[in-house]
Design an enzyme around this catalytic site. Structure first.
Site, mmCIF file in Angstrom:
data_model
loop_
_atom_site.group_PDB
_atom_site.id
_atom_site.type_symbol
_atom_site.label_atom_id
_atom_site.label_comp_id
_atom_site.label_asym_id
_atom_site.label_seq_id
_atom_site.Cartn_x
_atom_site.Cartn_y
_atom_site.Cartn_z
ATOM 1 C CG HIS A 77 14.394 10.690 46.741
ATOM 2 N ND1 HIS A 77 14.550 9.646 45.865
ATOM 3 C CD2 HIS A 77 14.596 11.813 45.990
ATOM 4 C CE1 HIS A 77 14.821 10.104 44.656
ATOM 5 N NE2 HIS A 77 14.862 11.420 44.700
ATOM 6 C CB CYS A 104 1.939 24.476 65.029
ATOM 7 S SG CYS A 104 1.746 23.269 63.694
ATOM 8 N N GLY A 148 23.332 0.618 42.457
ATOM 9 C CA GLY A 148 21.962 0.113 42.548
ATOM 10 C C GLY A 148 20.886 1.129 42.260
ATOM 11 C CB THR A 149 20.406 4.336 41.466
ATOM 12 O OG1 THR A 149 19.407 5.246 41.007
ATOM 13 C CG2 THR A 149 21.769 4.830 41.049
ATOM 14 C CB SER A 150 16.813 2.101 37.600
ATOM 15 O OG SER A 150 15.881 2.940 38.250
ATOM 16 C CG ASP A 192 16.287 1.985 53.036
ATOM 17 O OD1 ASP A 192 17.279 2.453 53.633
ATOM 18 O OD2 ASP A 192 16.362 1.472 51.900
ATOM 19 C CE1 TYR A 223 6.177 7.278 52.311
ATOM 20 C CE2 TYR A 223 3.994 8.254 52.190
ATOM 21 C CZ TYR A 223 5.248 8.040 51.638
ATOM 22 O OH TYR A 223 5.559 8.563 50.412
ATOM 23 C CD GLN A 280 18.191 7.568 43.324
ATOM 24 O OE1 GLN A 280 17.177 7.653 42.647
ATOM 25 N NE2 GLN A 280 19.213 6.833 42.964
ATOM 26 C CG ASN A 281 18.088 3.598 48.963
ATOM 27 O OD1 ASN A 281 17.484 3.648 47.893
ATOM 28 N ND2 ASN A 281 19.186 2.897 49.137
HETATM 29 ZN ZN LIG Z 1 3.894 22.943 62.965
#
Ligand SMILES: [Zn+2]
Length: 270
Positions: free
Chosen positions: A125, A170, A209-211, A108, A70, A105-106
């Site tokens: 997303h 935490c 631009g989405t499939s 980025d 990522y 949905q991006n």
């Molecule tokens: Zn936490």
């Protein structure tokens, strides 16, 4: 934009408008989908597919490798800049204000970086620039505290950086704020119910631009069809959304988002 469509767009823009965007918007900024070979990831002698890496199961088993993947992807996103389509969508939001919702949905982060507001954007997303508590001691998002400059595929994840990828509350492990393949949509994190409500209420749905390969976008386009909203699809390729737009009396504008979206926005914001 032909005169007939121009008139129908103007009528649609008198009501609520939703733009639903996918990877095609960001392709013109140079961001690959990471669903194909550009998303493959080698760990030791094993090559993982994106559908294996982008999972809760993979993160639970090898958090450091999933983070490394990522962080690489995020560095590619941060090296990119928003294009004419992102900018036009911001102009549309400014013109329509509360009558506009962006559903993307991006992950980025290019829409927020272009200026789309958090209030009117549903990032269904997630967003690769943020992390959250893996144990969910709370659901607040926090910026990823690691240098975003461009990384190579085999750049190591330094111990000092890995140690920063923790929940600020935490101090347990933190995870990327993205929806994984083995997870479900939810309103609290992804505003999925808000996206559904916005589409259910819209008179014009711009699909860009989405499939149509993920479930929520398919559902959203289905809602717009049932409600007889005008559906305009912008895509380089023919796909289920182009066919849905045409079969429901809307249209498919074939070509790059950076070309067609500014044209549409000029009509809608005019
Ligand atoms: Zn936490």
């Amino acid at each position: 934009v032909d005169p007939g469509l121009r008139e129908r767009l103007r009528r649609g823009a008198a009501g609520r408008v939703v733009a639903l965007t996918g990877a095609g918007v960001s392709a013109e900024s140079g961001i690959p989908t990471f669903r194909g070979p550009e998303g493959y990831w080698t760990v030791g002698s094993k090559v993982y597919h994106p559908q294996e890496m982008a999972t809760y199961a993979a993160f639970s088993r090898m958090p450091r490798e999933v983070w490394r993947w990522y962080l690489y992807r995020r560095s590619v996103c941060r090296a990119a800049t928003p294009n004419a389509a992102h900018v036009a969508i911001v102009a549309l939001e400014h013109a329509l204000a509360d009558r506009f919702t962006l559903v993307t949905q991006n992950v980025d982060g290019l829409h927020p970086r272009a200026g789309s507001s958090a209030a009117r954007t549903c990032q269904i997303h997630g967003n690769i620039d943020f992390l959250r508590c893996h144990r969910r001691c709370h659901d607040q998002l926090h910026p990823v505290p690691v240098d975003p400059s461009l990384r190579t595929v085999d750049a190591p994840l330094e111990d000092a950086d890995f140690a920063r990828l923790v929940c600020p509350r935490c101090v347990g492990p933190a995870r990327p704020h993205v929806l994984w393949f083995d997870e479900a949509y939810e309103e609290e994190l992804f505003r999925s119910e808000s996206a559904i409500a916005a589409v259910d209420d819209c008179r014009l749905l711009l699909v860009v631009g989405t499939s149509g390969s993920t479930s929520l976008p398919l559902h959203l386009v289905g809602i717009a069809m049932r409600n007889e909203a005008l559906i305009v699809d912008v895509d380089i390729d023919d796909g289920p959304f182009a066919r849905a737009a045409v079969s429901s009396g809307g249209c498919w504008l074939r070509g790059p988002a950076g070309e067609h979206v500014p044209e549409l926005v000029e009509v809608l914001a005019g």
